[in-house]
Motif scaffolding. Structure first.
Motif, PDB file in Angstrom:
ATOM      1  N   SER A 172       0.737  -1.144   0.111  1.00 32.39           N
ATOM      2  CA  SER A 172      -0.037   0.078   0.183  1.00 32.39           C
ATOM      3  C   SER A 172       0.852   1.200  -0.041  1.00 32.39           C
ATOM      4  CB  SER A 172      -1.180  -0.170   1.250  1.00 32.39           C
ATOM      5  OG  SER A 172      -0.231   0.237   2.488  1.00 32.39           O
ATOM      6  N   GLU A 173       2.104   1.077   0.394  1.00 30.87           N
ATOM      7  CA  GLU A 173       2.876   2.350   0.315  1.00 30.87           C
ATOM      8  C   GLU A 173       3.851   2.562  -0.795  1.00 30.87           C
ATOM      9  OE1 GLU A 173       5.533   1.515   3.856  1.00 30.87           O
ATOM     10  OE2 GLU A 173       3.739   1.959   5.117  1.00 30.87           O
ATOM     11  N   SER A 174       4.440   1.508  -1.376  1.00 32.72           N
ATOM     12  CA  SER A 174       5.217   1.553  -2.475  1.00 32.72           C
ATOM     13  C   SER A 174       5.771   0.321  -3.051  1.00 32.72           C
ATOM     14  CB  SER A 174       6.130   2.834  -2.632  1.00 32.72           C
ATOM     15  OG  SER A 174       6.959   2.700  -3.795  1.00 32.72           O
ATOM     16  N   ILE A 175       5.767  -0.401  -4.050  1.00 39.65           N
ATOM     17  CA  ILE A 175       6.455  -1.328  -4.387  1.00 39.65           C
ATOM     18  C   ILE A 175       7.061  -1.215  -5.901  1.00 39.65           C
ATOM     19  CG2 ILE A 175       5.046  -2.911  -3.026  1.00 39.65           C
ATOM     20  CD1 ILE A 175       3.753  -3.707  -5.675  1.00 39.65           C
ATOM     21  N   SER A 176       8.020  -1.955  -5.972  1.00 46.01           N
ATOM     22  CA  SER A 176       8.788  -1.948  -7.487  1.00 46.01           C
ATOM     23  C   SER A 176       8.010  -2.581  -8.422  1.00 46.01           C
ATOM     24  CB  SER A 176      10.304  -2.821  -7.307  1.00 46.01           C
ATOM     25  OG  SER A 176       9.726  -4.237  -7.358  1.00 46.01           O
ATOM     26  N   ILE A 177       8.245  -2.481  -9.799  1.00 43.89           N
ATOM     27  CA  ILE A 177       7.303  -3.180 -10.696  1.00 43.89           C
ATOM     28  C   ILE A 177       7.518  -4.543 -10.849  1.00 43.89           C
ATOM     29  CG2 ILE A 177       7.178  -3.439 -13.257  1.00 43.89           C
ATOM     30  CD1 ILE A 177       8.033  -0.355 -13.574  1.00 43.89           C
ATOM     31  N   SER A 178       8.723  -5.044 -10.502  1.00 49.59           N
ATOM     32  CA  SER A 178       8.779  -6.571 -10.457  1.00 49.59           C
ATOM     33  C   SER A 178       7.955  -7.124  -9.137  1.00 49.59           C
ATOM     34  CB  SER A 178      10.381  -6.830 -10.235  1.00 49.59           C
ATOM     35  OG  SER A 178      10.793  -6.379  -9.005  1.00 49.59           O
TER      36      SER A 178
END
Length: 99
Positions: A37-43
């Motif tokens: 919910s905060e931020s993740i990479s594309i992978s």
């Protein structure tokens, strides 16, 4: 339990972000749902999508032979709306859990 679908290369694939799918994502990536919910990479976003597709296939008794990270990446490269659709389903699922 209603299972939604996403169209990939002209074929409908069931998708479900159940507790089992989220646990599989956590085991594969080491990230928590809070991290997502905060931020993740594309992978990591693609890995979350794979987990949702595999769970959708499991609950609907569909074959999962072709579903894996590289398969999804290839399709998303050709149609980035796939990723948008799947992430929207995940976000909708999270909103339904909160409300």
């Amino acid at each position: 339990m209603k299972v939604r679908t996403v169209k990939i290369d002209g074929k409908e694939y069931p998708i479900m972000f159940s507790l089992r799918a989220l646990m599989a994502f956590e085991q594969k990536t080491g990230l928590t749902v809070k991290d997502v919910s905060e931020s993740i990479s594309i992978s990591d976003a693609l890995e979350l999508c794979v987990c949702g597709l595999l769970e959708g296939a499991r609950v609907t008794n569909k074959s999962v032979v072709e579903i894996n990270f590289d398969w999804l990446l290839e399709h998303v490269e050709n149609d980035n709306n796939i990723l948008t659709e799947i992430v929207a389903e995940y976000e909708g699922k999270q909103a339904r859990l909160i409300n």
